[in-house]
Every structure is written in structure tokens, then in C-alpha cells.
Design an enzyme around this catalytic site. Structure first.
Site, mmCIF file in Angstrom:
data_model
loop_
_atom_site.group_PDB
_atom_site.id
_atom_site.type_symbol
_atom_site.label_atom_id
_atom_site.label_comp_id
_atom_site.label_asym_id
_atom_site.label_seq_id
_atom_site.Cartn_x
_atom_site.Cartn_y
_atom_site.Cartn_z
ATOM 1 N N ASP A 196 21.454 -35.555 21.748
ATOM 2 C CA ASP A 196 21.735 -34.524 22.750
ATOM 3 C C ASP A 196 20.410 -34.016 23.337
ATOM 4 O O ASP A 196 19.463 -33.698 22.614
ATOM 5 C CB ASP A 196 22.495 -33.373 22.081
ATOM 6 C CG ASP A 196 23.085 -32.394 23.074
ATOM 7 O OD1 ASP A 196 22.342 -31.930 23.969
ATOM 8 O OD2 ASP A 196 24.282 -32.087 22.954
ATOM 9 N N ARG B 15 33.516 -24.684 17.880
ATOM 10 C CA ARG B 15 33.442 -25.975 17.192
ATOM 11 C C ARG B 15 32.009 -26.349 16.861
ATOM 12 O O ARG B 15 31.711 -26.721 15.719
ATOM 13 C CB ARG B 15 34.071 -27.064 18.069
ATOM 14 C CG ARG B 15 34.014 -28.460 17.437
ATOM 15 C CD ARG B 15 34.825 -29.472 18.233
ATOM 16 N NE ARG B 15 34.616 -30.826 17.765
ATOM 17 C CZ ARG B 15 35.181 -31.377 16.682
ATOM 18 N NH1 ARG B 15 35.995 -30.614 15.946
ATOM 19 N NH2 ARG B 15 34.936 -32.614 16.335
ATOM 20 N N SER C 38 1.658 3.722 -22.491
ATOM 21 C CA SER C 38 3.041 3.939 -22.058
ATOM 22 C C SER C 38 3.366 5.425 -21.995
ATOM 23 O O SER C 38 2.957 6.200 -22.861
ATOM 24 C CB SER C 38 4.006 3.245 -23.021
ATOM 25 O OG SER C 38 3.925 1.853 -22.900
ATOM 26 N N GLY C 39 4.135 5.787 -20.979
ATOM 27 C CA GLY C 39 4.533 7.176 -20.810
ATOM 28 C C GLY C 39 3.517 8.024 -20.083
ATOM 29 O O GLY C 39 3.814 9.143 -19.676
ATOM 30 N N HIS D 10 11.187 4.759 -23.473
ATOM 31 C CA HIS D 10 10.996 3.792 -24.556
ATOM 32 C C HIS D 10 10.015 4.295 -25.615
ATOM 33 O O HIS D 10 9.946 3.738 -26.716
ATOM 34 C CB HIS D 10 10.560 2.423 -23.996
ATOM 35 C CG HIS D 10 9.116 2.333 -23.620
ATOM 36 N ND1 HIS D 10 8.668 2.472 -22.324
ATOM 37 C CD2 HIS D 10 8.014 2.098 -24.369
ATOM 38 C CE1 HIS D 10 7.355 2.318 -22.299
ATOM 39 N NE2 HIS D 10 6.930 2.092 -23.521
ATOM 40 N N ARG E 299 -10.635 16.490 10.624
ATOM 41 C CA ARG E 299 -11.467 15.355 11.019
ATOM 42 C C ARG E 299 -12.644 15.151 10.069
ATOM 43 O O ARG E 299 -12.880 14.044 9.598
ATOM 44 C CB ARG E 299 -11.958 15.553 12.455
ATOM 45 C CG ARG E 299 -12.810 14.403 12.974
ATOM 46 C CD ARG E 299 -13.067 14.530 14.471
ATOM 47 N NE ARG E 299 -14.004 13.536 14.951
ATOM 48 C CZ ARG E 299 -13.707 12.271 15.222
ATOM 49 N NH1 ARG E 299 -12.463 11.848 15.035
ATOM 50 N NH2 ARG E 299 -14.611 11.428 15.656
ATOM 51 N N ASP F 275 -27.370 16.581 10.216
ATOM 52 C CA ASP F 275 -26.688 17.864 10.142
ATOM 53 C C ASP F 275 -27.364 18.702 9.047
ATOM 54 O O ASP F 275 -28.336 18.281 8.429
ATOM 55 C CB ASP F 275 -25.209 17.636 9.831
ATOM 56 C CG ASP F 275 -24.331 18.804 10.273
ATOM 57 O OD1 ASP F 275 -24.811 19.946 10.234
ATOM 58 O OD2 ASP F 275 -23.166 18.575 10.647
ATOM 59 N N ASP G 156 13.470 4.412 -17.441
ATOM 60 C CA ASP G 156 12.462 4.602 -18.492
ATOM 61 C C ASP G 156 11.639 5.870 -18.244
ATOM 62 O O ASP G 156 10.427 5.832 -18.063
ATOM 63 C CB ASP G 156 11.544 3.377 -18.538
ATOM 64 C CG ASP G 156 10.690 3.350 -19.796
ATOM 65 O OD1 ASP G 156 11.016 4.089 -20.750
ATOM 66 O OD2 ASP G 156 9.700 2.602 -19.821
#
Length: 813
Positions: free
Chosen positions: A158, A172, A763-764, A625, A453, A440, A668
Site C-alpha cells: 500500500d 476493518r 532505619s527510622g 519495622h 534575589r 560589595d 513503614d
């Protein structure tokens, strides 16, 4: 003009008269792929194996594997676009180029890609099926057309290109939207106005707003149905407008979050433009800016390691595959900067060093920045003062007088400016360090606060000729109010010496009129048993007491008023933190008490096993946990105000746990109510909590702290810290990272190349991010795959998702 060499070469190879049989294949050394359909043959070389693949009758052969040692040939029905890739030292993979192309040449009669929907987004019907449409073109009738699965094909030539039967009973067949291969001349009748993308679509600004499967895109400024960090605030230069497909994070092509609750995100089907844009930047042996346009041939890292070839997956597996990123120029093993790092880098051939920066001269003649090298703890002195007006200041201070973090000098966000190293070459405008390029009155910087700024920096003028000083340790002794008591008055050191009934107290060192062997200055040297002052050496819940001088009354309580609630500002430490962001496995030792909300969760015997965060004088946030071994509050103790894990400092406060609460949906995260409130001091201050459902953008620099496993690095026994960026869940869930394991109520943070991470014992504990001038806890340390492993960031519970639950528990208990 402008077509990439690699793609033009690929096109010419595919278009040329057939020469060497291996010219039709793309070779990759050292990989193996998993496939269900395969056949084994014994051959003498790769060419014979290619002949077996071409003659394969059991399936469509997309490639073959050849092992040199065994002389074994394995023909394959799949390739790297359709299955999983593994490392295999002895194997060589050859893939047919025709099956790797996701574009068409001419009318696409030889298209063999895997597109399986029409240009309207309707899924294709399988060629072998007879419903909903009875096809004229089937695999049996047209075996050479390779009508596999439901892939778009053009079996009848085609002129409008590949098509398929659709799964819509009312339609179709329809055509597929297959982009033209790069370097091809536009065919007659094609629409020249169709939207297309260059390279990976990082600069795509079109209006496509549906994904490749036809789903509607979610607006970038919306957080429903999917929460995310890709907002204009966090990605100001990425044109995140409406719900248009974009590529803000260097994906393979533009994408969007979808409006389907079950599909978080998906790629968009945008054709590739027929020609690459002209190469930008300097194609020389020097770099400008961060070197993202560097195209030179340096292939050695700063430490002398040889670079790994980009198209190889060993010794280090990675996702920067040259074919996926056609405009990144990932040639050979040359140093490149495909991901916006601060300078070009490469994976190394050293199995113990995954990646390193390269040392490449600057195009402006300046010496290149030396990649950061971790220094021993004792050598980390910083310049804490400035001489005169501070023009000569070269320290590393990076905060303003109001606590705002400084903006990097080479950044134009949130504030555009002209104070750059190009305009002020002698001002040493490195990173975001305070400087004074315009003479400055003192050092200053632009701030990361969009509403402010610039501000002067939090620095003092040096006294005399002192240029380099170490930060002074903070005062670690408690100074409780002598006229009142906190909680049960265990720290009371006032001079009241009469009981509530008016009896005079007996001196603690005296044994008359009442003999007592236990509570004496010798047995309790830290309880302040001076003279005959009221004290609470045994932690009596009713407060201070004393032995009396009345022979008829051994002891009585003293009448000392309660102190009013201490006023404090959450998230503001009295000691400025070090903000170490080195490469707390390989972090650095914190300044003592610079993270005053960090607590140590311990067993009833005083053994540290987890971290936690003070969020209120009487409440601690930790991980669920950490509480798995016992549901009894009496099994745990909370230590506050400590820097050394041994907890011998006089600033340490110890508290029993009265109640514990685990999140009811098994997230957790957990809350601990202390039996008595912590006393707010310079060493004990609660952290701030985020706003409900606040989302990080994926670029924030955040910090984790803990006494966890240091894996042999220095600092054992001291509170350590490290800083690293938050990683958006979309990135973290990629197959090469955590492969979809991260849930929406969690977030990722860490260096994707490895080196620093939380570990066992952390952990935690908290993941905190600087917001203006105070620290906000955005994460609770939860889990990870190993410690500090490359491409395996740590995972944290997203605190902002649980603000309503936290408030409810605290208000009702």
C-alpha cells in the site's frame, strides 16, 4: 547536512547492495538475551551462524548468539527490544538491523518493527485471528510478509504505508503512524506539517497530548490521579504546559503521566524528524560550561582509569546505550556528559570504580575544576571568616544571614544574573560558595528562594590575621531554669532546700538524722546532689524531693513550680550543620548537635538499633519495622541530645515510651509517644513537618543522618550525615534502578552511581530537606537493596502523605 554519522551509516548499510552477510546485523559483544524460541547449531564462525539464521524455518529469526569457545550458534526469535539482556563474557550477539528499526523506509513494505496500533490509537487485531474481522492477509497466505502477532505491516505494498486490521468492529483496517527513517526523502503525499521530534525529543514543544496506547495525558500542574514532582517550579525550562507530551528527564522520547489510575506514565508516539539539527557547541578537545556538548576523544578518567565502551555492558551494566540516545554522541569509550552532570564522565574498565569524571581542559583557558575527593575528617577545616570586605574570601560557606541556601553561580535559576566566571574570572565563583565579585561591603550570594534575589552571607570578619578556623564545638551542658522544673525535674539544679511542708532538707552527704547509703554525691555524681538542695536522683514521677532534718520524717517532696512550655522554632539548629554531600555509609561526621531532632531508638537495655526524629516535645517519628520485635512500649527507650552513640554527654536526655502507633495500612511509618516530654535545649529541637501531600521535584538536595553501619569507613560511633538528591519515582522505578518496587507513598533518594546511602541502624531516621531557612522532614528511612550500591538508591516513606494520620494520633492521645 546535519544527519548523524551513525544513522546515515545504518541507512546506507540497509539500503546498499548486499555484501558481507554480517552487514545486515548489529554486533554487541559480551551479552546474552533470554528467548523462548531458539535453535542450537554447531558452526565454525559467525558467518555460518548468520546463514543458519537466514535459513531458519521454525520461526522468524531476528538474530543469533555465537560463543567462540564452544563454536555454538543459537538462532533467536527475539532481540534486545523484546526481551531481557544479560552479561555473558564469551557470547557475541548479532541482531538483524531490520528488526531494530522502529521507522519505515519509503512505503514500509519491509517494516518489521513492533508498532501494534493505528494512528488513532486503536489496537491492531492479530493477523492470525478471524475476529472481529475475517482477514484477506494471513501468516499462512503471506509467509514472507512476516505477519506476526498484531504488528503493523504492509503485505500488499500500500502506498500509504504499514497498516493493520483493527480490534474495533466498526473499522476493518487503518494505517499506522510509523515515522520515516532518518535520512530519507519525504514521500509524495506525506503531510509536511506532521509534528516530529529531534533526537530524544528533549526540545519537543508540540501539542500531542495522548500516549502511544491512546491514553489522555494528565496536566503537568495537576497531582491527580498521579502525584509527581515534574512541575514548572522544579523544571522551569522544560515547557511543561497543559498536558502536552514532554521529555524533561532525558527519557528515550517524550512522555506524560496518564489519566488512567492504573497506568502512571507512558511514552507518546511522536515521529522522529527526518534530519538531526545541526550539532551544537564546540566539537573540540575542550569544554565550555558542564561539557554536555563535548565531542572530543579523551577516554581516561581523572584518576587514570580507562573508560568502558558505551556499547558494552561490562564490567558495568548501564542504560546509556548509543542506539537509544542518537544525539548524545556516545562513541567508542570517549568521555561524555549525556545526563547533565557537572562535567564529562564515563563508566570505567575498573570493576571497583563504576564511573568517574574526566579531566578536560576548559575552552576559556582556565584550569578545569578538580573532581571532588573525600578528605579525612580532621582535614575538613573551612574558612569561617573574611578579611576586609571579603573580596579575597575563598571558603565554602553557602548560606545567607537568614539561613537561605545560596544559588550556584553558574545557574540561572531561580535568578538570572551576569555574575559568572566568564565575566569575573578572578572571583573564584565556584559552586554556590559565598563570594564578593563586585567588591560589595562583604561576601554575598544569590539565594535559592525565588522571592529573595540575594543576601549577605552568614560570615564574620576575621580578627587579626586569622584566616582558617575550625568550627567551635557547641555548649553541651544543660542549663535548666533554676526556678522551675521540666517534666519530673530530673534535671533540676536550683537552690530550693525546703520541702512542701516547710521542713529543712538534710545535706545529701550527711548521714544524720537519716542514714542513707544509696543517694549520695559519690553514688550519683551526675545528679547534682550538692548541699541540701531538692533533687530527683531516682527519676521519681512526682518530682524533686530530699531527706529532711526532722528525725520523725525521713523524706518529703519539694514544692517547685512547673516551667512554662519552651518556645522554639522547628527545624532550626543552634549549631550550623556541615551539610556534607560527599560521595551514612561514606558520609562525614556531623558537627555535634547540628541535627538536634535526631534521636536514637534503643532497647530497654540501652542498645541502639534504629533512628527516629523528634517532631514534637513528646512525639517521635520512626519506621514501623523498627518495632517488629515487640508491641510493648516498655521494650523501647528514646535517647535525645546525643552526638556519640555511647551517649555519655551531659546533654543526653533519656525517655521511656508510653505508647506506640503503627500506620494502620501497613506503611513503614510509626509514632512513639514519650512518657514525659523532652526538654527543649540547644541540643534537642523538633524538626518541621511538610505540608500535606507536598511533593519534591526530584532535584532537591536533602540530607540523612544516623549511627548506622559505616561498612568500614571512618566515623564509627559518631552521628554521620550525607547529602544527595531526591530521585523522582518515575526514574527510580526504571528497570536498571529499583524496577517498579517503589510505591507512590514512598520516595527515593541517593547517588544513582553509589557511594553514599543509609544502612542498617539508620532505619527510622530522617530524610530532611532545607526549605528557606529551616529543615523539613520529607522521608523516614525505610529500605534499600544493600547499602550504597550503584543504581540502587535508598527508599523512604513519604511523610507528606501521612500528615492527617500524624495529626490525628497526636491530637487524640
Amino acid at each position: 547536512m546535519g544527519i548523524s554519522t551513525a544513522n546515515l551509516l545504518l541507512f546506507l548499510l540497509l539500503s546498499s547492495v548486499k555484501g558481507d552477510i554480517l552487514d545486515d546485523y548489529l554486533r554487541t559483544d559480551g551479552v546474552w538475551i533470554l528467548t523462548r524460541n531458539k535453535e542450537f547449531y554447531s558452526t565454525n564462525n559467525e558467518k555460518e551462524c548468520a546463514e543458519k539464521c537466514d535459513a531458519e524455518i521454525n520461526f522468524n529469526c531476528r538474530g543469533f548468539l555465537f560463543t567462540k569457545k564452544k563454536l555454538q550458534c543459537l538462532t533467536l526469535a527475539e532481540n534486545t527490544k523484546t526481551t531481557v539482556v544479560f552479561h555473558s563474557e564469551d557470547a557475541v550477539l548479532y541482531e538483524k538491523k531490520i528488526y531494530l528499526l522502529q521507522c519505515k523506509r519509503g512505503i514500509g513494505k519491509d517494516y518489521r518493527g513492533t508498532e501494534a496500533k493505528t494512528w488513532r490509537g486503536i489496537p491492531c487485531q492479530k493477523w492470525a485471528e478471524k475476529s472481529p474481522h475475517n482477514p484477506n492477509f494471513t501468516p499462512e497466505k503471506h509467509p514472507r510478509a512476516e505477519l506476526e502477532e498484531n504488528y503493523c505491516r504492509n503485505p500488499d505494498g500500500d502506498v500509504r504505508g504499514p497498516w493493520c486490521y483493527t480490534t474495533d468492529p466498526a473499522t476493518r483496517f487503518d494505517y499506522c503512524n510509523i515515522p520515516e527513517c532518518e535520512g530519507q526523502v519525504m514521500q509524495t503525499g506525506e503531510d509536511p506539517t506532521v509534528e516530529c521530534m529531534e533526537c530524544n525529543g528533549e526540545d519537543y514543544h508540540g501539542n500531542v497530548s495522548r500516549t502511544e496506547s491512546g491514553l489522555e495525558c494528565q496536566r503537568w500542574d495537576a497531582q491527580e490521579p498521579h502525584m509527581h514532582g515534574y512541575t514548572l517550579k522544579h523544571f522551569p525550562g522544560k515547557d511543561l504546559k497543559m498536558n502536552y507530551c514532554r521529555n524533561p528527564d532525558g527519557e528515550l522520547r517524550p512522555w506524560c503521566f496518564t489519566m488512567s489510575p492504573t497506568k502512571r506514565w507512558e511514552y507518546c508516539n511522536i515521529p522522529r524528524c527526518t534530519m538531526h539539527p545541526p550539532a551544537s557547541g564546540l566539537g573540540s578537545q575542550c569544554i565550555s560550561g558542564n561539557g554536555d556538548d563535548y565531542r572530543g576523544r579523551i577516554a581516561i578518567t581523572a584518576s587514570g582509569n580507562t573508560c568502558q565502551h558505551w556499547n558494552l555492558q561490562f564490567p558495568h551494566k548501564h542504560g546509556w546505550i548509543p542506539d537509544r540516545y542518537p544525539c548524545k554522541n556516545l562513541e567508542e569509550n570517549y568521555c561524555r556528559n549525556p545526563d547533565g552532570e557537572k562535567m564529562p564522565w564515563c563508566y570505567t574498565t575498573n570493576a571497583t570504580a563504576r564511573w568517574e569524571y574526566c579531566t578536560i581542559p576548559s575552552c576559556d583557558g582556565k584550569e578545569p575544576d578538580t573532581p571532588a575527593v573525600d578528605q579525612p575528617e580532621q582535614a575538613q577545616a573551612t574558612e569561617e571568616c573574611y578579611q576586609g570586605n571579603g573580596v579575597s574570601y575563598r571558603g565554602t560557606a553557602s548560606f545567607t544571614i537568614t539561613g537561605k541556601k545560596c544559588q550556584a553561580w553558574n545557574s540561572m535559576s531561580p535568578h538570572r544574573h551576569n555574575k559568572t566566571s566568564e565575566h569575573f574570572p578572578n572571583a573564584d565563583l565556584r559552586q554556590n560558595y559565598c563570594r564578593n565579585p563586585d567588591a560589595d561591603s562583604r561576601p554575598w550570594c544569590y539565594t535559592t528562594d525565588p522571592s529573595v534575589r540575594w543576601e549577605y552571607c552568614n560570615l564574620k570578619r576575621c580578627n587579626g590575621n586569622v584566616q582558617m578556623t575550625l568550627p567551635k564545638p557547641p555548649q553541651t551542658t544543660l542549663e535548666p531554669n533554676p526556678d522551675c522544673i521540666h517534666s519530673n525535674g530530673i534535671d533540676y539544679r536550683g537552690t530550693v532546700a525546703r520541702t512542701a511542708r516547710g521542713r529543712t532538707c538534710q545535706e545529701w552527704s550527711s548521714q544524720t538524722p537519716h542514714k542513707h547509703d544509696y543517694f549520695t554525691p559519690r553514688t550519683h555524681p551526675k545528679s547534682g546532689l550538692e548541699k541540701n538542695y531538692c533533687r530527683n536522683p531516682d527519676g521519681d514521677v512526682n518530682g524533686p524531693w530530699c531527706y529532711t532534718t526532722d528525725p520523725r520524717k525521713a523524706w518529703e517532696y519539694c514544692d517547685i513550680p512547673k516551667c512554662p512550655p519552651t518556645q522554639y522554632e522547628c527545624g532550626k539548629a543552634k549549631t550550623r550543620p556541615k551539610l556534607c554531600a560527599q560521595r551514612i555509609v561514606a558520609g562525614c561526621i556531623s558537627h555535634p548537635h547540628s541535627w538536634p531532632w535526631q534521636i536514637s531508638l534503643r532497647t530497654s537495655y540501652g542498645l541502639h538499633f534504629c533512628g527516629g526524629t523528634l517532631i514534637d516535645p513528646q512525639w517521635v517519628l520512626t519506621a514501623s519495622h523498627c518495632l517488629e520485635k515487640s508491641s510493648r512500649p516498655s521494650s523501647y527507650k528514646v535517647y535525645l541530645g546525643l552526638h556519640e552513640e555511647r551517649a555519655l554527654e551531659t546533654s543526653v536526655q533519656k525517655r521511656d515510651v508510653e505508647k506506640l502507633f503503627k500506620e494502620p495500612h501497613r506503611a513503614d511509618i510509626a509514632l512513639l509517644k514519650l512518657r514525659s516530654p523532652a526538654i527543649i535545649t540547644d541540643q534537642v529541637i523538633p524538626v518541621c513537618l511538610p505540608k500535606e501531600n507536598a511533593v519534591l521535584g526530584g532535584r532537591e538536595e536533602c540530607y540523612v543522618t544516623g549511627w548506622g553501619d559505616t561498612k568500614g569507613t571512618p566515623g564509627e560511633g559518631y552521628l554521620k550525615e550525607t547529602g544527595f538528591p531526591v530521585i523522582e519515582n518515575k526514574i527510580c522505578n526504571r528497570p536498571e534502578f529499583l524496577n517498579g518496587r517503589v510505591k507512590k507513598h514512598e520516595l527515593c533518594a541517593g547517588n544513582i552511581h553509589g557511594g553514599t546511602d543509609t544502612c542498617q541502624g539508620d532505619s527510622g531516621g530522617p530524610l530532611v530537606c532545607l526549605d528557606q531557612d529551616r529543615f523539613v522532614q520529607h522521608g523516614v528511612t525505610s529500605w534499600g537493596l544493600g547499602c550504597a550500591q550503584p543504581m540502587k538508591p535508598g527508599v523512604y516513606v513519604r511523610v507528606s502523605n501521612y500528615i492527617p494520620w500524624i495529626k490525628s494520633i497526636m491530637e487524640n492521645n
